[in-house]
Write a protein that holds these residues in place. Structure first.
Motif, PDB file in Angstrom:
ATOM      1  N   CYS A 117       0.934  -1.216   0.249  1.00  0.00           N
ATOM      2  CA  CYS A 117       0.009  -0.035  -0.038  1.00  0.00           C
ATOM      3  C   CYS A 117       0.836   1.102  -0.025  1.00  0.00           C
ATOM      4  O   CYS A 117       1.780   1.505   0.839  1.00  0.00           O
ATOM      5  N   LYS A 119       0.028   3.992   1.070  1.00  0.00           N
ATOM      6  CA  LYS A 119      -0.054   4.991   2.229  1.00  0.00           C
ATOM      7  C   LYS A 119       0.353   4.215   3.728  1.00  0.00           C
ATOM      8  O   LYS A 119       0.892   4.881   4.167  1.00  0.00           O
ATOM      9  N   CYS A 120       0.109   2.904   3.721  1.00  0.00           N
ATOM     10  CA  CYS A 120       0.692   2.281   5.257  1.00  0.00           C
ATOM     11  C   CYS A 120       1.410   0.983   4.743  1.00  0.00           C
ATOM     12  O   CYS A 120       1.835   0.399   5.917  1.00  0.00           O
ATOM     13  N   CYS A 137      -6.254  -1.531  -0.428  1.00  0.00           N
ATOM     14  CA  CYS A 137      -5.277  -1.935   0.833  1.00  0.00           C
ATOM     15  C   CYS A 137      -6.005  -3.075   1.569  1.00  0.00           C
ATOM     16  O   CYS A 137      -7.169  -2.950   1.688  1.00  0.00           O
ATOM     17  N   CYS A 143      -7.647   1.830   6.044  1.00  0.00           N
ATOM     18  CA  CYS A 143      -6.765   2.756   5.098  1.00  0.00           C
ATOM     19  C   CYS A 143      -7.360   2.626   3.756  1.00  0.00           C
ATOM     20  O   CYS A 143      -7.988   1.458   3.489  1.00  0.00           O
TER      21      CYS A 143
HETATM   22 ZN   LIG Z   1      -2.836   0.976   3.300  1.00  0.00          ZN
END
Ligand SMILES: [Zn+2]
Length: 150
Positions: A117, A119-120, A137, A143
């Motif tokens: 992912c 973002k995370c 995700c 998320c």
């Molecule tokens: Zn994520």
């Protein structure tokens, strides 16, 4: 000499095993494990028997079988029960295990190409629905990271 454990379970001098029914099959393809019981008829030293054997198949430890119950039957009954059934052989079982194993290898290869992912950094899952497939995700809904799926 046959490597079929069913022959060993019955006594090594059994010369024909015909599976007439299979039941209670339990499968765990991801772990290549199966267990089931077989209703069989077989002949040994000119006598015919009907028996139930318990079988298990694990890709790492192989094919095991144990005899549950055995009853002598007449030759006529043997012929009647065996009619229309093929004896199951070890190569067929081995082939099934091999196919399972390669399907699993393909699944782990697919796992390895899952992106992380943006973002995370957790692994992403393929999402489908009313859209073209995309990577979402695996931590959704916490998320909402996505990636385009090529
Ligand atoms: Zn994520």
């Amino acid at each position: 000499m046959s490597e079929d454990k069913r022959f060993e379970a019955l006594g090594s001098d059994a010369d024909t095993i015909v599976v007439i029914a299979t039941s209670e099959s339990m499968e765990s393809p991801s772990n290549h494990y199966e267990s089931w019981s077989e209703d069989i008829v077989f002949t040994t030293k000119g006598k015919s028997f009907r028996a139930t054997i318990n079988c298990s198949l694990h890709v790492y430890s192989g094919f095991e079988a144990s005899l549950d119950a055995k009853k002598e039957i007449t030759t006529a009954e043997y012929r009647r029960l065996a009619a229309g059934h093929e004896p199951e052989d070890v190569p067929a079982i081995r082939k099934r295990v091999k196919e399972r194993a390669s399907a699993d290898a393909a699944a782990s290869a697919a796992e390895a190409v899952r992106p992380n992912c943006p973002k995370c950094s957790k692994k992403m899952k393929v999402r489908t629905g009313n859209f073209p497939a995309f990577w979402g995700c695996s931590n959704y809904p916490k998320c909402d990271g996505t990636r385009e799926k090529r």
